[in-house]
Design a protein around this motif. Structure first.
Motif, PDB file in Angstrom:
ATOM      1  N   TYR A 257      -0.120  18.537 -17.662  1.00 55.06           N
ATOM      2  CA  TYR A 257       1.280  18.297 -17.348  1.00 55.06           C
ATOM      3  C   TYR A 257       1.367  17.138 -16.364  1.00 55.06           C
ATOM      4  N   PHE A 258       2.314  16.233 -16.600  1.00 56.52           N
ATOM      5  CA  PHE A 258       2.629  15.217 -15.617  1.00 56.52           C
ATOM      6  C   PHE A 258       3.771  15.740 -14.767  1.00 56.52           C
ATOM      7  N   ALA A 259       3.605  15.756 -13.466  1.00 56.83           N
ATOM      8  CA  ALA A 259       4.647  16.272 -12.585  1.00 56.83           C
ATOM      9  C   ALA A 259       4.995  15.207 -11.555  1.00 56.83           C
ATOM     10  N   HIS A 260       5.762  14.218 -11.985  1.00 58.11           N
ATOM     11  CA  HIS A 260       6.183  13.161 -11.069  1.00 58.11           C
ATOM     12  C   HIS A 260       7.289  13.695 -10.177  1.00 58.11           C
ATOM     13  N   LYS A 261       6.991  14.101  -8.970  1.00 60.48           N
ATOM     14  CA  LYS A 261       7.996  14.638  -8.070  1.00 60.48           C
ATOM     15  C   LYS A 261       8.676  13.475  -7.368  1.00 60.48           C
ATOM     16  N   GLY A 262       9.693  12.881  -8.083  1.00 61.41           N
ATOM     17  CA  GLY A 262      10.256  11.597  -7.715  1.00 61.41           C
ATOM     18  C   GLY A 262      10.612  11.441  -6.259  1.00 61.41           C
ATOM     19  N   THR A 263      11.391  12.378  -5.669  1.00 58.58           N
ATOM     20  CA  THR A 263      11.858  12.166  -4.317  1.00 58.58           C
ATOM     21  C   THR A 263      10.848  12.605  -3.279  1.00 58.58           C
TER      22      THR A 263
ATOM     23  N   PHE B  31      -3.533  22.119 -16.323  1.00 59.36           N
ATOM     24  CA  PHE B  31      -3.799  21.045 -15.375  1.00 59.36           C
ATOM     25  C   PHE B  31      -2.528  20.230 -15.186  1.00 59.36           C
ATOM     26  N   ILE B  32      -2.145  20.056 -13.936  1.00 61.74           N
ATOM     27  CA  ILE B  32      -0.884  19.405 -13.600  1.00 61.74           C
ATOM     28  C   ILE B  32      -1.190  18.144 -12.812  1.00 61.74           C
ATOM     29  N   ILE B  33      -0.832  16.997 -13.360  1.00 63.76           N
ATOM     30  CA  ILE B  33      -1.062  15.722 -12.688  1.00 63.76           C
ATOM     31  C   ILE B  33       0.120  15.447 -11.765  1.00 63.76           C
ATOM     32  N   GLN B  34      -0.107  15.639 -10.459  1.00 60.29           N
ATOM     33  CA  GLN B  34       0.955  15.411  -9.492  1.00 60.29           C
ATOM     34  C   GLN B  34       1.149  13.931  -9.199  1.00 60.29           C
ATOM     35  N   SER B  35       0.091  13.158  -9.280  1.00 63.98           N
ATOM     36  CA  SER B  35       0.173  11.713  -9.061  1.00 63.98           C
ATOM     37  C   SER B  35      -0.837  11.045  -9.977  1.00 63.98           C
ATOM     38  N   ASP B  36      -0.358  10.258 -10.928  1.00 58.49           N
ATOM     39  CA  ASP B  36      -1.243   9.666 -11.924  1.00 58.49           C
ATOM     40  C   ASP B  36      -1.499   8.183 -11.678  1.00 58.49           C
TER      41      ASP B  36
ATOM     42  N   MET C  11      -2.592   3.831   1.159  1.00 58.39           N
ATOM     43  CA  MET C  11      -2.781   4.305  -0.205  1.00 58.39           C
ATOM     44  C   MET C  11      -2.188   5.696  -0.388  1.00 58.39           C
ATOM     45  N   GLN C  12      -1.614   5.911  -1.566  1.00 59.15           N
ATOM     46  CA  GLN C  12      -1.232   7.254  -1.995  1.00 59.15           C
ATOM     47  C   GLN C  12      -2.356   7.804  -2.860  1.00 59.15           C
ATOM     48  N   GLU C  13      -2.734   9.050  -2.643  1.00 59.03           N
ATOM     49  CA  GLU C  13      -3.861   9.609  -3.363  1.00 59.03           C
ATOM     50  C   GLU C  13      -3.489  10.005  -4.786  1.00 59.03           C
ATOM     51  N   VAL C  14      -4.490  10.003  -5.640  1.00 55.38           N
ATOM     52  CA  VAL C  14      -4.383  10.575  -6.979  1.00 55.38           C
ATOM     53  C   VAL C  14      -4.636  12.067  -6.858  1.00 55.38           C
ATOM     54  N   ASN C  15      -3.847  12.890  -7.524  1.00 58.68           N
ATOM     55  CA  ASN C  15      -3.971  14.334  -7.355  1.00 58.68           C
ATOM     56  C   ASN C  15      -3.827  15.058  -8.684  1.00 58.68           C
TER      57      ASN C  15
ATOM     58  N   TRP D  27      -4.523  25.281  -7.371  1.00 58.33           N
ATOM     59  CA  TRP D  27      -5.304  24.611  -6.345  1.00 58.33           C
ATOM     60  C   TRP D  27      -5.518  23.148  -6.732  1.00 58.33           C
ATOM     61  N   ASP D  28      -5.920  22.340  -5.743  1.00 62.90           N
ATOM     62  CA  ASP D  28      -6.236  20.929  -5.974  1.00 62.90           C
ATOM     63  C   ASP D  28      -7.594  20.832  -6.650  1.00 62.90           C
ATOM     64  N   TYR D  29      -7.598  20.490  -7.913  1.00 60.63           N
ATOM     65  CA  TYR D  29      -8.825  20.393  -8.705  1.00 60.63           C
ATOM     66  C   TYR D  29      -9.575  19.092  -8.406  1.00 60.63           C
ATOM     67  N   PHE D  30      -8.814  18.006  -8.271  1.00 67.41           N
ATOM     68  CA  PHE D  30      -9.437  16.696  -8.123  1.00 67.41           C
ATOM     69  C   PHE D  30      -8.461  15.770  -7.394  1.00 67.41           C
ATOM     70  N   THR D  31      -8.878  15.171  -6.272  1.00 71.97           N
ATOM     71  CA  THR D  31      -8.051  14.193  -5.565  1.00 71.97           C
ATOM     72  C   THR D  31      -8.906  13.001  -5.170  1.00 71.97           C
ATOM     73  N   VAL D  32      -8.286  11.838  -5.141  1.00 72.13           N
ATOM     74  CA  VAL D  32      -8.936  10.615  -4.668  1.00 72.13           C
ATOM     75  C   VAL D  32      -7.923   9.846  -3.837  1.00 72.13           C
ATOM     76  N   GLY D  33      -8.327   9.464  -2.642  1.00 71.70           N
ATOM     77  CA  GLY D  33      -7.460   8.679  -1.773  1.00 71.70           C
ATOM     78  C   GLY D  33      -8.240   7.622  -1.036  1.00 71.70           C
ATOM     79  N   GLY D  34      -7.536   6.606  -0.555  1.00 71.08           N
ATOM     80  CA  GLY D  34      -8.162   5.520   0.195  1.00 71.08           C
ATOM     81  C   GLY D  34      -7.651   5.470   1.620  1.00 71.08           C
ATOM     82  N   ASN D  35      -8.451   4.915   2.520  1.00 70.17           N
ATOM     83  CA  ASN D  35      -8.066   4.843   3.928  1.00 70.17           C
ATOM     84  C   ASN D  35      -7.128   3.663   4.175  1.00 70.17           C
TER      85      ASN D  35
END
Length: 488
Positions: free
Chosen positions: A3-9, A360-365, A399-403, A413-421
């Protein structure tokens, strides 16, 4: 199921986009009055009263008729062609795994932003704020603009049958929302930007650009769809007004273009709204065997290779020049890189044999970077209409993380996240400016940005034992795009 879950606001990428948009709108909200005061002595504004004379033709004296070529800049053609060339990139994004792709949430702001141009134009006209045209000429120009746009968009859509990124329908290229937004922006530009204040044009093209970017972030369009849609919108508006110049000649004109001695080539102070495509570093690798001693029997999975597609870039930029050659300025930019191959990430192979029935829900793609830069700007006039430009910038990026979330038996739960400093970034670029009016220009640019970032991946396949790994990566990003530029 994915699922893509673009939580716009609530997503950071959407908030970052709103920051860039707010910068544009805030400039637009205060600058028209200043610009009008500047030009009032050379192009006086008549007293204002409500105007409902929809069928009564009116022509003010001493307004110079427009020629057919006066309303054509042809800038929409390279935008359309760029989208056509880039549309081949989309085939690498599609999910080819067994998982289905469903879009279950998106922001609807782009559904409304596309109408900012015509609503502003009609509202000001009804309020008695004279633009370029009387009601009959404005109605004819608007109808022609949208008619040409609709004909081009729908003919191409249902001839090429390009699939949307969310897989819902085969009518993706070009973007109708973006074309509609840029038609409205062109009408506002013609009616009030050219005749009253450049900041009306910034408002129109700024919100049109935001509309196009939101179509990409909402997973409804590829960047190629948006570029071609923008090109069609500008082409349609300019062609419609040029045809009205032939049909109406000097009739129905209320105001001519602003009389100003300013020239963006010789006086290069500017504010611009830009949209482009990003290329460069396309992957980040994580050593999976190094995660808490985790070993994989499949050698092909020793490395998690996170791959990106062509990014979408939108920016607001301005500079003040001490002379016609050197100045200082700043830029706000949002650069969003889409992730390719979510099915490969889900099926990676460790400890997830029990997740066959999980959702699986993609919160940020998108891996999204928001940056603010400051530095030196350079301008080199090469003719009355053209100038070369460059810049040297230093800035800060966030950076905004991928989640990716997993959900099973009412547990999420958070299955997989990637973020940058957060990090320092360096930038430069080259541009070619075409000044088609004294206060207006279109710019073709190629920017380069460099940053060395630390990316951290968190992997939690069972919802219990999360593991982390960090890697440093040199990020090289090239952005090719176009800008609408006003002189101040």
């Amino acid at each position: 199921m994915i699922y893509f879950a673009h939580k716009g606001t609530t997503t950071q990428s959407f908030r970052a986009l709103c920051v860039v948009l707010c910068v544009v709108v805030s400039w637009c909200s205060v600058q028209p009055a200043k610009a009008i005061d500047y030009y009032v002595n050379t192009n006086p504004i008549p007293s204002q009263k409500m105007d409902f004379s929809f069928f009564k033709q009116k022509t003010n004296p001493d307004v110079k008729p427009y020629k057919f070529m006066d309303d054509l800049t042809f800038v929409g053609i390279p935008l359309f062609v760029a989208g056509w060339i880039a549309k081949g990139e989309k085939h690498g994004f599609r999910q080819k795994q067994k998982h289905s792709l469903v879009t279950n949430f998106r922001t609807h702001l782009d559904d409304y932003l596309q109408y900012v141009g015509p609503v502003t134009t009609i509202g000001m006209k009804l309020g008695g704020y004279e633009g370029r045209s009387d009601w009959p000429r404005l109605i004819a120009g608007t109808a022609l603009s949208y008619g040409i746009m609709a004909g081009l968009v729908n003919t191409i859509k249902y001839s090429t049958r390009e699939m949307r990124p969310d897989g819902t329908s085969a009518n993706s290229w070009p973007s109708g929302h973006t074309a509609t937004a840029f038609v409205g922006a062109t009408i506002l530009h013609k009616e009030y930007g050219l005749t009253h204040s450049p900041w009306f044009s910034v408002l129109g093209y700024g919100t049109a650009t935001a509309t196009g970017v939101m179509r990409v972030l909402n997973n409804r369009h590829w960047i190629s769809d948006v570029l071609s849609g923008a090109g069609i919108g500008i082409i349609s508006g300019e062609l419609a007004y040029a045809l009205c110049d032939l049909l109406f000649k000097g009739k129905g004109l209320l105001r001519g273009n602003i009389n100003s001695d300013r020239n963006i080539i010789e006086n290069p102070n500017f504010f611009s709204v830009s949209m482009g495509m990003g290329f460069g570093t396309r992957n980040i690798e994580f050593d999976m065997d190094a995660i808490q001693g985790l070993e994989c029997e499949d050698d092909d999975k020793d490395v998690m290779n996170l791959k990106f597609g062509t990014s979408t870039s939108v920016s607001a930029e301005g500079a003040y020049f001490f002379n016609k050659y050197v100045g200082v300025g700043s830029r706000l930019r949002l650069n969003s890189m889409p992730i390719k191959g979510w099915g490969r990430i889900i099926d990676y192979g460790w400890q997830n044999e029990t997740l066959d029935d999980a959702e699986f829900i993609i919160q940020s793609d998108h891996l999204t970077e928001f940056s603010a830069d400051f530095g030196a700007y350079f301008n080199l006039p090469i003719s009355e209409r053209f100038a070369l430009g460059s810049k040297l910038l230093l800035g800060r990026s966030v950076m905004q993380e991928v989640n990716l979330e997993a959900s099973q038996s009412d547990v999420t739960w958070d299955y997989f996240t990637v973020g940058g400093n957060k990090t320092i970034k360096y930038g430069t670029g080259a541009s070619l400016t075409y000044a088609y009016k004294n206060n207006y220009a279109w710019k073709l640019y190629l920017d380069y940005d460099y940053a060395r970032k630390t990316y951290t991946m968190t992997y939690n396949p069972d919802g219990v034992d999360a593991t982390m790994q960090s890697t440093k990566k040199n990020m090289n990003n090239f952005v090719l795009g176009g800008s609408f530029v006003v002189n101040f």
